[in-house]
Design a protein around this motif. Sequence first.
Motif, short mmCIF file in Angstrom:
data_model
loop_
_atom_site.label_atom_id
_atom_site.label_comp_id
_atom_site.label_asym_id
_atom_site.label_seq_id
_atom_site.Cartn_x
_atom_site.Cartn_y
_atom_site.Cartn_z
N ILE A 53 27.16 31.03 33.43
CA ILE A 53 28.52 30.85 33.93
C ILE A 53 29.44 31.94 33.36
O ILE A 53 30.30 32.46 34.06
CB ILE A 53 29.06 29.45 33.55
CG1 ILE A 53 28.22 28.35 34.17
CG2 ILE A 53 30.53 29.31 33.90
CD1 ILE A 53 28.31 28.21 35.65
N LYS A 54 29.22 32.30 32.10
CA LYS A 54 30.07 33.31 31.45
C LYS A 54 29.98 34.67 32.15
O LYS A 54 30.89 35.48 32.03
CB LYS A 54 29.69 33.44 29.98
CG LYS A 54 30.11 32.24 29.16
CD LYS A 54 29.70 32.38 27.71
CE LYS A 54 30.09 31.14 26.92
NZ LYS A 54 29.66 31.25 25.52
N GLN A 55 28.94 34.93 32.89
CA GLN A 55 28.79 36.20 33.61
C GLN A 55 29.85 36.35 34.70
O GLN A 55 30.14 37.46 35.14
CB GLN A 55 27.40 36.33 34.22
CG GLN A 55 26.30 36.39 33.20
CD GLN A 55 24.92 36.40 33.84
OE1 GLN A 55 24.77 36.50 35.05
NE2 GLN A 55 23.90 36.29 33.01
N PHE A 56 30.44 35.24 35.13
CA PHE A 56 31.46 35.26 36.18
C PHE A 56 32.86 35.48 35.61
O PHE A 56 33.83 35.52 36.36
CB PHE A 56 31.43 33.95 36.97
CG PHE A 56 30.21 33.79 37.83
CD1 PHE A 56 30.21 34.23 39.15
CD2 PHE A 56 29.06 33.21 37.33
CE1 PHE A 56 29.09 34.10 39.95
CE2 PHE A 56 27.93 33.07 38.12
CZ PHE A 56 27.94 33.51 39.43
N ASP A 57 32.99 35.62 34.31
CA ASP A 57 34.28 35.73 33.65
C ASP A 57 35.13 36.89 34.17
O ASP A 57 36.30 36.71 34.52
CB ASP A 57 34.09 35.85 32.13
CG ASP A 57 35.39 35.79 31.38
OD1 ASP A 57 36.19 34.88 31.67
OD2 ASP A 57 35.60 36.63 30.48
N GLU A 58 34.55 38.06 34.25
CA GLU A 58 35.30 39.25 34.70
C GLU A 58 35.79 39.09 36.14
O GLU A 58 36.94 39.38 36.46
CB GLU A 58 34.42 40.49 34.57
CG GLU A 58 35.16 41.78 34.88
CD GLU A 58 34.25 42.99 34.71
OE1 GLU A 58 34.34 43.89 35.56
OE2 GLU A 58 33.48 43.03 33.73
N LEU A 59 34.93 38.60 37.00
CA LEU A 59 35.29 38.39 38.40
C LEU A 59 36.38 37.33 38.53
O LEU A 59 37.32 37.49 39.30
CB LEU A 59 34.06 37.98 39.21
CG LEU A 59 34.25 37.81 40.72
CD1 LEU A 59 34.71 39.12 41.36
CD2 LEU A 59 32.96 37.33 41.36
N SER A 60 36.29 36.29 37.73
CA SER A 60 37.29 35.22 37.74
C SER A 60 38.66 35.77 37.34
O SER A 60 39.67 35.51 38.00
CB SER A 60 36.87 34.10 36.79
OG SER A 60 37.88 33.13 36.68
#
Length: 110
Positions: A53-60
């Motif tokens: 889930i943390k991999q989506f941090d930048e996109l979020s």
Amino acid sequence: MKVDTKGHTITIKDTESSIEDFLIKVTTQYNSFKSHNLILDISHDKTVETSTIKQFDELSKKHKKSKKSFVLVAANIDFNAVPTAILVVPSLLEAHDIIEMEEIERDLGF
């Protein structure tokens, strides 16, 4: 990747072989989604962990900067362990509810 548009919201369902491949595909095609609220549905993958889930941090963060909602739908994770910058819910219905609430907040100037 299955894309469904409903009003101001685009729901993208993961059909890739891995979450990493899905994230790469969404990121490369981001310009076609950036003006809509986004729901990324990765709930079919029951092995998703907080680190994934943390991999989506930048996109979020990038998407929220443009004053649009970004919600991930994932099952079987510890929602308390997810970073606060990423909004994760267990169902599509909850994702749509969150987006409605955020739309109202933005309309009211919050």
